[in-house]
Write an enzyme that holds these catalytic residues in place. Structure first.
Site, short mmCIF file in Angstrom:
data_model
loop_
_atom_site.label_atom_id
_atom_site.label_comp_id
_atom_site.label_asym_id
_atom_site.label_seq_id
_atom_site.Cartn_x
_atom_site.Cartn_y
_atom_site.Cartn_z
N LYS A 39 0.84 -1.21 0.00
CA LYS A 39 0.00 0.00 0.00
C LYS A 39 0.87 1.25 0.00
CE LYS A 39 -2.82 0.77 3.75
NZ LYS A 39 -2.87 2.21 4.09
N SER A 40 1.86 1.29 0.86
CA SER A 40 2.71 2.50 0.97
C SER A 40 3.44 2.78 -0.34
CB SER A 40 3.74 2.32 2.08
OG SER A 40 3.13 2.33 3.33
N ARG A 143 -8.59 12.45 12.35
CA ARG A 143 -7.12 12.28 12.44
C ARG A 143 -6.38 13.62 12.36
NH1 ARG A 143 -5.33 7.19 9.11
NH2 ARG A 143 -3.47 7.57 10.38
N GLN A 189 4.62 9.77 6.47
CA GLN A 189 3.65 10.54 5.67
C GLN A 189 4.02 12.01 5.67
OE1 GLN A 189 -0.15 9.55 7.39
NE2 GLN A 189 -0.21 7.55 6.40
N ASP A 334 2.63 -0.18 12.00
CA ASP A 334 1.39 -0.82 11.51
C ASP A 334 1.26 -2.27 11.95
OD1 ASP A 334 0.61 1.53 10.30
OD2 ASP A 334 1.49 1.00 8.37
N LYS A 361 -4.49 6.48 14.79
CA LYS A 361 -4.55 5.77 13.50
C LYS A 361 -6.03 5.66 13.07
CE LYS A 361 -0.16 5.21 12.86
NZ LYS A 361 0.49 5.93 11.76
N ARG A 407 -6.82 -2.98 10.20
CA ARG A 407 -5.78 -3.78 10.88
C ARG A 407 -6.31 -4.41 12.18
NH1 ARG A 407 -1.83 -2.83 7.33
NH2 ARG A 407 -1.38 -0.68 6.78
#
Ligand code: S3P
Length: 449
Positions: A39-40, A143, A189, A334, A361, A407
């Site tokens: 994903k990243s 967030r 990020q 994560d 998160k 997750r």
């Protein structure tokens, strides 16, 4: 800024009507697996390709809902993208015409559940003559975005967020000055947002880190023709820089592989092999931690560039509790929910400290894991920055809640394999945020005899 009426309700996994899933225990968990594209790396490859001049081809692009959010936001900015489902992932072609081809969108940009989409694209937009509002689902709207607004404002962009620092985030970009930034909280990020903004600032933009975070942006920039500046504890770019189109194959997602690895380690007699998975040190630190817990694990790197890629093998193991210290957290950020499940089956106490970031998160992951593990019969001590728990041989069947967080859903799904009867999980579809098909795959690998 006043919050606009939310528009992404249907797309949001947190808002979909919950369809509980019954999760059966398993004697063992076995198989050879490929996991969806990382994903990243997928987010970054798409954004760099969209900023580049010339065509890019990304194979094995993640089918995750989060990465679909990045593609749809880029499309809304006028970037021509074709995405075709192919064997082992999604093939994405981006006909990059440079950032000057990006257009102010007619409506707010829906980042869905994806913090990466919102934060990284805020950085990319900051240096462009564009006005755009980035919004998202109920989870994303909680967030913190001050960490992005602060450096981008210091570079000269106008960034508006709600008074409490949350989205929607409105960026009015323009000419930027370069910046030397040290984020208050280690964050890949934020690092990426500042470096992307730095591409359009005249001069050197640097990000300093106390603790190294994942380095995918630094690895991908040279592939797209942009030199990366390096100094002790810092990375930078020299702007203005002009990325060019590139070809990249995305390896399997290390964070997704972690759930399968823990499923094998926690069920005696299991053997699992994951192929073509990302083994970047900033992402695969969970393997070292699980080995320290007594996990019977091996892995090997098969190719190195632009990212280390290889295989992982895990076998059912007798795990023991350990301390997971603050210095380790950025490289495990994560994987903590998956590691909590390993700890739940370990002999003795595991203590996780310095993990306060988990509270902001997709859900408050410390609270969500403490709740789930308590329901499974564990004595869990929830602390402001971590958890302490004593493992058990068998977990108690329970009704489990994902808190709308992919997750948490997957971690509890793996824990349920060790329960003494069927568990239920309220929102298994959330797993599609990073790992579509996760629960079917978990079922395929479960052995009941
Ligand atoms: C990510 C960085 C991490 C991580 C997230 C993806 C990235 O967030 O939790 O899932 O791709 O850069 P932070 O940068 O907020 O730590």
């Amino acid at each position: 800024m006043v919050k606009a009426r939310r528009f992404s309700e249907l797309a949001s996994c947190t808002m979909r009507r919950a369809m509980a899933r019954i999760l059966l225990p398993a004697a063992r968990f076995e198989g050879r697996f490929r996991v969806p594209g990382d994903k990243s790396v997928s987010h970054r490859a798409a954004i760099l390709a969209a900023l580049a001049h010339g065509p890019s081809r990304i194979t094995g692009f993640s089918p995750a809902a989060d990465c679909a959010s990045t593609l749809s936001v880029l499309r809304a900015l006028g970037v021509p993208i074709t995405a075709v489902d192919a064997d082992g992932g999604r093939d994405v072609e981006i006909d990059g015409r440079g950032p000057e081809s990006w257009r102010s969108p007619a409506a707010a940009l829906d980042c869905g559940n994806s913090g990466s989409t919102m934060r990284m694209l805020a950085g990319a937009l900051a240096g462009l003559p564009i006005v755009a509002t980035l919004d998202g689902d109920a989870s994303l709207r909680r967030r913190p975005m001050g960490r992005i607004a602060l450096p981008l404002r210091a570079m000269g962009a106008t960034v508006e967020i709600a008074e409490d620092g949350t989205p929607p985030l409105r960026v009015s970009g323009g000419a930027l000055r370069p910046l030397r930034h040290r984020p208050a909280v280690p964050s890949a990020q934020v690092k990426t947002a500042v470096l992307l903004a730095g591409l359009s600032a005249a001069g050197e933009t640097w990000v300093e880190e106390d603790a190294a975070t994942r380095d995918h942006t630094e690895r991908l920039l040279p592939l797209f023709g942009v030199e990366v500046l390096r100094a002790a504890g810092a990375v930078g770019v020299s702007g203005p820089a002009r990325p060019v189109g590139a070809k990249i194959a995305i390896p399997g997602d290390a964070s997704s592989a972690a759930f399968l690895v823990v499923a094998a380690l926690t069920r005696p007699g299991s053997v699992v092999r994951v192929e073509r998975v990302l083994l970047n040190r900033g992402r695969a630190a969970f393997l070292e931690v699980l080995r320290r817990m007594g996990g019977d694990l091996s892995w090997g790197v098969e190719s190195e560039s632009p990212e280390p890629v290889g295989w992982i093998e895990a076998r059912g193991s007798r795990l023991h509790g350990i301390g997971i210290e603050p210095a380790l957290i950025p490289a495990l950020i994560d994987e903590i929910p998956a590691l909590c499940v390993a700890a739940a089956r370990a002999v003795g106490r595991t203590e996780i400290t310095g993990a306060g970031e988990l509270r902001v998160k997709e859900s408050d992951r410390l609270a969500a894991m403490a709740e789930g593990l308590s329901r499974l019969g564990l004595a869990v001590e929830e602390r402001p920055d971590g958890l302490a728990l004593d493992g058990r041989e068998t977990l108690r069947a329970a009704e489990l809640r994902a808190h709308g967080d992919h997750r948490i859903a997957m971690a509890l799904g793996v824990a349920a394999l060790s329960a003494d009867g069927p568990c239920s999980l309220d929102a298994p579809e959330c797993a599609a945020v990073s790992f579509p098909g996760f629960f079917d795959l978990l079922e395929r690998g479960a052995r009941r005899g």
